[in-house]
Design an enzyme around this catalytic site. Structure first.
Site, PDB file in Angstrom:
ATOM      1  N   ALA A  50     -42.189  66.085  46.916  1.00 43.96           N
ATOM      2  CA  ALA A  50     -42.626  64.697  46.765  1.00 43.96           C
ATOM      3  C   ALA A  50     -43.694  64.581  45.686  1.00 43.96           C
ATOM      4  O   ALA A  50     -44.598  65.419  45.594  1.00 43.96           O
ATOM      5  CB  ALA A  50     -43.169  64.187  48.088  1.00 43.96           C
ATOM      6  N   GLU A 101     -14.834  11.704  25.643  1.00 47.63           N
ATOM      7  CA  GLU A 101     -16.013  12.542  25.902  1.00 47.63           C
ATOM      8  C   GLU A 101     -16.992  11.791  26.818  1.00 47.63           C
ATOM      9  O   GLU A 101     -17.101  10.570  26.754  1.00 47.63           O
ATOM     10  CB  GLU A 101     -16.683  12.921  24.583  1.00 47.63           C
ATOM     11  CG  GLU A 101     -15.873  13.919  23.774  1.00 47.63           C
ATOM     12  CD  GLU A 101     -15.435  15.110  24.592  1.00 47.63           C
ATOM     13  OE1 GLU A 101     -16.292  15.843  25.106  1.00 47.63           O
ATOM     14  OE2 GLU A 101     -14.210  15.322  24.742  1.00 47.63           O
ATOM     15  N   ARG A 148     -27.846  22.559  24.832  1.00 44.91           N
ATOM     16  CA  ARG A 148     -28.149  22.430  26.273  1.00 44.91           C
ATOM     17  C   ARG A 148     -28.544  23.764  26.908  1.00 44.91           C
ATOM     18  O   ARG A 148     -29.061  23.804  28.008  1.00 44.91           O
ATOM     19  CB  ARG A 148     -26.923  21.840  26.996  1.00 44.91           C
ATOM     20  CG  ARG A 148     -26.687  20.388  26.689  1.00 44.91           C
ATOM     21  CD  ARG A 148     -25.297  19.960  27.121  1.00 44.91           C
ATOM     22  NE  ARG A 148     -24.260  20.395  26.176  1.00 44.91           N
ATOM     23  CZ  ARG A 148     -22.954  20.174  26.324  1.00 44.91           C
ATOM     24  NH1 ARG A 148     -22.513  19.541  27.394  1.00 44.91           N
ATOM     25  NH2 ARG A 148     -22.092  20.589  25.425  1.00 44.91           N
ATOM     26  N   ASP A 178     -17.116  29.127  24.959  1.00 45.27           N
ATOM     27  CA  ASP A 178     -18.044  29.135  26.102  1.00 45.27           C
ATOM     28  C   ASP A 178     -17.295  29.140  27.431  1.00 45.27           C
ATOM     29  O   ASP A 178     -17.756  28.600  28.417  1.00 45.27           O
ATOM     30  CB  ASP A 178     -19.010  27.942  26.013  1.00 45.27           C
ATOM     31  CG  ASP A 178     -18.305  26.599  26.097  1.00 45.27           C
ATOM     32  OD1 ASP A 178     -17.065  26.570  26.131  1.00 45.27           O
ATOM     33  OD2 ASP A 178     -19.011  25.564  26.141  1.00 45.27           O
TER      34      ASP A 178
HETATM   35  C1  UD1 Z   1     -15.733  20.287  25.054  1.00 41.86           C
HETATM   36  C2  UD1 Z   1     -14.673  19.174  24.969  1.00 41.86           C
HETATM   37  C3  UD1 Z   1     -14.588  18.491  26.336  1.00 41.86           C
HETATM   38  C4  UD1 Z   1     -14.239  19.516  27.398  1.00 41.86           C
HETATM   39  C5  UD1 Z   1     -15.227  20.706  27.377  1.00 41.86           C
HETATM   40  C6  UD1 Z   1     -14.704  21.818  28.268  1.00 41.86           C
HETATM   41  C7  UD1 Z   1     -14.700  18.318  22.673  1.00 41.86           C
HETATM   42  C8  UD1 Z   1     -15.139  17.230  21.759  1.00 41.86           C
HETATM   43  N1  UD1 Z   1     -15.032  18.212  23.938  1.00 41.86           N
HETATM   44  O1  UD1 Z   1     -16.956  19.656  25.339  1.00 41.86           O
HETATM   45  O2  UD1 Z   1     -13.574  17.455  26.297  1.00 41.86           O
HETATM   46  O3  UD1 Z   1     -14.234  18.885  28.662  1.00 41.86           O
HETATM   47  O4  UD1 Z   1     -15.367  21.245  26.058  1.00 41.86           O
HETATM   48  O5  UD1 Z   1     -15.613  22.858  28.397  1.00 41.86           O
HETATM   49  O6  UD1 Z   1     -14.047  19.224  22.214  1.00 41.86           O
HETATM   50  N2  UD1 Z   1     -18.122  24.260  18.680  1.00 41.86           N
HETATM   51  C9  UD1 Z   1     -17.870  24.633  17.376  1.00 41.86           C
HETATM   52  N3  UD1 Z   1     -18.271  23.789  16.374  1.00 41.86           N
HETATM   53  C10 UD1 Z   1     -18.895  22.593  16.609  1.00 41.86           C
HETATM   54  C11 UD1 Z   1     -19.121  22.226  17.958  1.00 41.86           C
HETATM   55  C12 UD1 Z   1     -18.703  23.068  18.971  1.00 41.86           C
HETATM   56  O7  UD1 Z   1     -17.318  25.701  17.106  1.00 41.86           O
HETATM   57  O8  UD1 Z   1     -19.222  21.907  15.651  1.00 41.86           O
HETATM   58  C13 UD1 Z   1     -17.749  25.205  19.754  1.00 41.86           C
HETATM   59  C14 UD1 Z   1     -18.918  25.591  20.644  1.00 41.86           C
HETATM   60  O9  UD1 Z   1     -19.557  26.763  20.153  1.00 41.86           O
HETATM   61  C15 UD1 Z   1     -18.261  25.823  21.999  1.00 41.86           C
HETATM   62  C16 UD1 Z   1     -17.017  24.934  21.946  1.00 41.86           C
HETATM   63  O10 UD1 Z   1     -16.817  24.577  20.602  1.00 41.86           O
HETATM   64  O11 UD1 Z   1     -17.872  27.152  22.183  1.00 41.86           O
HETATM   65  C17 UD1 Z   1     -17.180  23.664  22.774  1.00 41.86           C
HETATM   66  O12 UD1 Z   1     -18.336  22.981  22.344  1.00 41.86           O
HETATM   67  P1  UD1 Z   1     -19.302  22.263  23.364  1.00 41.86           P
HETATM   68  O13 UD1 Z   1     -20.375  21.617  22.612  1.00 41.86           O
HETATM   69  O14 UD1 Z   1     -19.638  23.172  24.476  1.00 41.86           O
HETATM   70  O15 UD1 Z   1     -18.325  21.101  23.894  1.00 41.86           O
HETATM   71  P2  UD1 Z   1     -18.406  20.376  25.289  1.00 41.86           P
HETATM   72  O16 UD1 Z   1     -19.399  19.305  25.222  1.00 41.86           O
HETATM   73  O17 UD1 Z   1     -18.524  21.371  26.381  1.00 41.86           O
HETATM   74 MG    MG Z   2     -18.902  23.373  26.451  1.00 41.70          MG
END
Ligand code: UD1
Ligand code: MG
Length: 430
Positions: free
Chosen positions: A352, A148, A14, A101
């Site tokens: 200047a 989710e 995103r 993040d």
């Molecule tokens: C996640 C949560 C959601 C919460 C939100 C808060 C899950 C399934 N969902 O969603 O409930 O409300 O954070 O901000 O956990 N990452 C990995 N490996 C992966 C996927 C993601 O390390 O395979 C890391 C990403 O780099 C990121 C973090 O996990 O730093 C969260 O991933 P992201 O895809 O941002 O999850 P959200 O959709 O925000």
């Molecule tokens: Mg996130």
């Protein structure tokens, strides 16, 4: 004792960027820097899960930290936040799990989780607009599961309690339930959040702590990034104002994380301070940019640009003056100048439009200007060059040779006048 897992393996689709999401910067530093930095205040067992562009993520973080463990997620087989945690082997009995993040989270906020006794302590935020977050289902004051957004039905989408993405979980709970996660969901990922439902059904204690979005905001898009930076900037500016810095229209001022102010400084609107700049007892006027420079007891701007490795002491720098890798001590440079690779000493006035011609297209050369020198307006000093003490340079000169102490240097084509030329040229009478 606590362990920390920071999940930083996701692609960050995103974000719509070639840069890994967690390396996007707020206030001059990568988001992941802030999570690790705060986590280190709580634990000496920090595990950062990486996968997408992991070399870049590791290389960037190793510039700041030398005691963090990087673990590569088995993303092919176990994608998702559950997959990220699955590949870690934290050393301690309690494990903090943070999303990479979330650059606004502080160790003070995280400490609150550790004061609560439960198998899982998780964080919720109440939001009028819960869009983008996982929804937390609470029944009879008990958290039962997290859904989710992409898997939620219409009723669930209306839930205003969202999962902030920080959890403190006992290691035994992770060991028991991580193997039971599946990927039966819209994204075909292993969600860490499903652990809540599993643990709840097994009668484990789950406690939720309500937190503020300004501390736990998740950054998924460039819009979120900009909003997180606003919050972070407000914190930085509040800190400096409380320490005695005067700011005019602070919402227009940008100050990076490592910048330091000493003593009573005053900053007008629109100024930008970057890198490891140190500003001591100085007045910085509107729309000035200072990067990796040291300013002491000086007045800078409006609209000046002070670039890296400059040191300006007891000086007055005016509008449209650019200074790079130069040391100025008790100097006045009031208007429209470029001073690069220069050393300028006490009592000297730079007229200047003065330019140090420091670059010949291949190399950079130094300009040395001594004490009490008067450089006339619109002069070019072709480096390498030494102007000794008590020298005058006549306005409009191009100086290519060193000038000795006490001398005047002038280099201009002699002026001549052609009598009545105007009237002749335009065929007009006097
Ligand atoms: C996640 C949560 C959601 C919460 C939100 C808060 C899950 C399934 N969902 O969603 O409930 O409300 O954070 O901000 O956990 N990452 C990995 N490996 C992966 C996927 C993601 O390390 O395979 C890391 C990403 O780099 C990121 C973090 O996990 O730093 C969260 O991933 P992201 O895809 O941002 O999850 P959200 O959709 O925000
Ligand atoms: Mg996130």
């Amino acid at each position: 004792m606590l362990s920390v897992i920071i999940m930083a393996a996701g692609k960050g689709t995103r974000m719509k960027s070639n840069l890994p999401k967690v390396l996007h910067k707020i206030s001059g530093k990568e988001m992941l820097f802030y999570s690790i930095n705060e986590a280190k205040k709580l634990s000496n067992n920090i595990n950062v899960v990486v996968y997408h562009q992991k070399e870049k993520v590791i290389e960037t973080m190793e510039k700041y930290f030398d005691d963090v463990e990087f673990i590569t997620q088995d993303h092919e087989n176990f994608p998702g936040t559950g997959g990220a945690v699955k590949c870690c082997n934290p050393k301690n009995e309690k494990v903090f799990i943070l999303n990479g993040d979330m650059p606004l989270v502080t160790s003070e906020e995280l400490q609150k989780f550790n004061k609560i006794d439960a198998d899982i302590v998780m964080s919720v935020i109440k939001l009028d607009n819960p869009n983008g977050y996982g929804r937390v289902v609470i029944k009879n004051d008990k958290v039962t599961k997290i859904i989710e957004q992409k898997d939620a039905n219409e009723e669930e989408l209306k839930i205003k309690f969202v999962n902030a993405g920080v959890y403190l979980i006992k290691k035994e709970i992770l060991d028991e339930f991580l193997p039971k996660l599946n990927n039966n969901n819209s994204q075909k990922e292993y969600y860490l959040t499903d652990i809540i439902d599993l643990a709840n059904k097994a009668g484990k204690t789950i406690k939720a702590i309500e937190v503020k979005e300004e501390d736990f905001k998740g950054v998924n898009s460039k819009f979120d990034l900009a909003n997180a930076e606003i919050i972070h900037q407000n914190r930085i500016k509040e800190k400096w104002m409380r320490k005695g810095v005067i700011m005019h229209l602070p919402q227009t001022i940008f100050i990076e994380d490592d910048v330091e102010f000493i003593g009573e400084c005053e900053i007008e609107s629109g100024c930008v301070f970057k890198g490891k700049s140190v500003i001591k007892e100085s007045y910085i006027k509107a729309n000035t940019i200072i990067e990796d420079a040291e300013i002491e007891n000086s007045e800078i701007g409006p609209m000046a640009r002070i670039r890296p490795a400059s040191k300006i002491i007891d000086s007055k720098i005016g509008n449209f003056v650019e200074i790079k890798k130069s040391t100025l001590n008790d100097v006045k440079a009031g208007h429209l100048s470029y001073l690069g690779d220069a050393q300028i000493e006490s009592g000297t006035n730079i007229g200047a439009g003065t330019i140090t011609c420091n670059y010949d297209g291949i190399n950079k050369y130094k300009t040395k200007i001594g004490k009490n020198v008067f450089i006339g307006s619109d002069s070019q000093l072709v480096a390498p060059i030494v102007i000794e003490d008590d020298v005058m340079i006549a306005a409009g000169s191009t100086i290519t040779k060193d000038v000795k102490k006490g001398d005047l240097a002038i280099s201009r084509t002699p002026q001549k006048s052609v009598k009545g030329f105007f009237y002749k040229f335009f065929k007009k009478d006097k």
